[in-house]
Design an enzyme around this catalytic site. Structure first.
Site, PDB file in Angstrom:
ATOM      1  CG  ASP A  61      17.431  -5.899   0.285  1.00 44.88           C
ATOM      2  OD1 ASP A  61      16.512  -6.327   0.152  1.00 44.88           O
ATOM      3  OD2 ASP A  61      18.226  -5.984   1.134  1.00 44.88           O
ATOM      4  CG  HIS A 205      21.956  -5.535  -2.301  1.00 42.44           C
ATOM      5  ND1 HIS A 205      22.893  -6.414  -1.714  1.00 42.44           N
ATOM      6  CD2 HIS A 205      21.594  -5.490  -1.408  1.00 42.44           C
ATOM      7  CE1 HIS A 205      22.956  -6.588  -1.052  1.00 42.44           C
ATOM      8  NE2 HIS A 205      21.780  -5.435  -0.162  1.00 42.44           N
TER       9      HIS A 205
END
Length: 254
Positions: A61, A205
């Protein structure tokens, strides 16, 4: 979220190409109601049947960022694919990385424009966040994403409604090493391996410098345990695929 195979990936990437152009149909979902519109497309062929093979989908992400290129190099060298949920303006800033994801056979999804808590916003602002990011991503890849991940994993009926209107499946996760808190590659690896099960969707992430260094060891350890690394569309392909407006937090397993 579209993908084409690059020179660096294996058959899994080739399958991701067909799958990430558009995906469809039935999968493991947290939502109870049936969708009110047809599947995104008919399920595409996958080289991996995750109903019988131990599959895991690594997802990233908040990118692209200055750390994404190194992560892509790791995936290419490992002949692995992943799924990336992009912030719209980041996609415009790091166009080369987005195109590299696309050409490598990775799946690309929408992660809004400014990463807000969507459940705190009225419907028009939810729609603006998702629609504008989709347009920004499509301006780079030439294709609108059909996967959406709400920031913080926060969703409600408004988020589902907009995702359905935008022809996107809502993709959450069931494994998190909380790499946003624990900036230690070894800890990230241990946390994922402690939680992973067949059909897992792992959230990571690529905005943190300490996450990409965890990935080479993580890939090796997962493969040592018999896992195939797949994109989110691949994970669901042989169980019917994904429906827009539906919410998914894990896939099938043997």
């Amino acid at each position: 979220m579209t993908a084409r195979p690059g020179r660096h990936r294996t058959a899994a990437a080739l399958a991701a190409t067909a799958l990430s152009v558009a995906v469809s149909a039935l999968g493991t979902t947290t939502a109870a109601a049936a969708p009110q519109h047809p599947p995104l497309t008919r399920p595409a062929h996958s080289a991996v049947d995750c109903r019988t093979v131990r599959c895991v989908a690594l997802t990233f992400d908040d990118g692209p960022t200055r750390y994404t290129a190194a992560l892509l190099t790791t995936l290419e060298h490992s002949h692995a694919v992943a799924t990336f949920f992009l912030i719209g303006p980041h996609a415009l800033q790091y166009r080369a990385d987005v195109l590299r994801e696309y050409r490598d056979g990775d799946a690309i999804g929408d992660h809004t424009v400014t990463h807000p808590h969507l459940t705190l916003l009225p419907l028009p602002r939810v729609a603006q966040q998702i629609e504008a990011a989709a347009q920004q991503i499509a301006s780079v890849t030439g294709h609108r994403p059909v996967l959406f991940r709400p920031p913080f994993g926060a969703w409600n009926a408004r988020v589902r409604e907009v995702a359905g209107t935008e022809r996107m499946a809502v993709v959450l996760w069931n494994v998190s090493p909380r790499d946003w808190k624990h900036h230690d590659p070894a800890f990230i690896d241990r946390a994922v391996l402690a939680q992973v099960r067949p059909g897992a969707i792992v959230v990571l992430h690529d905005r943190y410098a300490t996450t990409p260094p965890a990935v080479p060891r993580l890939i090796d350890a997962l493969r040592a345990r018999g896992y195939d690394l797949v994109t989110v569309p691949q994970l669901f392909a042989t169980s019917g695929g994904l429906h827009s407006g539906m919410v998914y937090d894990h896939g099938p397993g043997p």
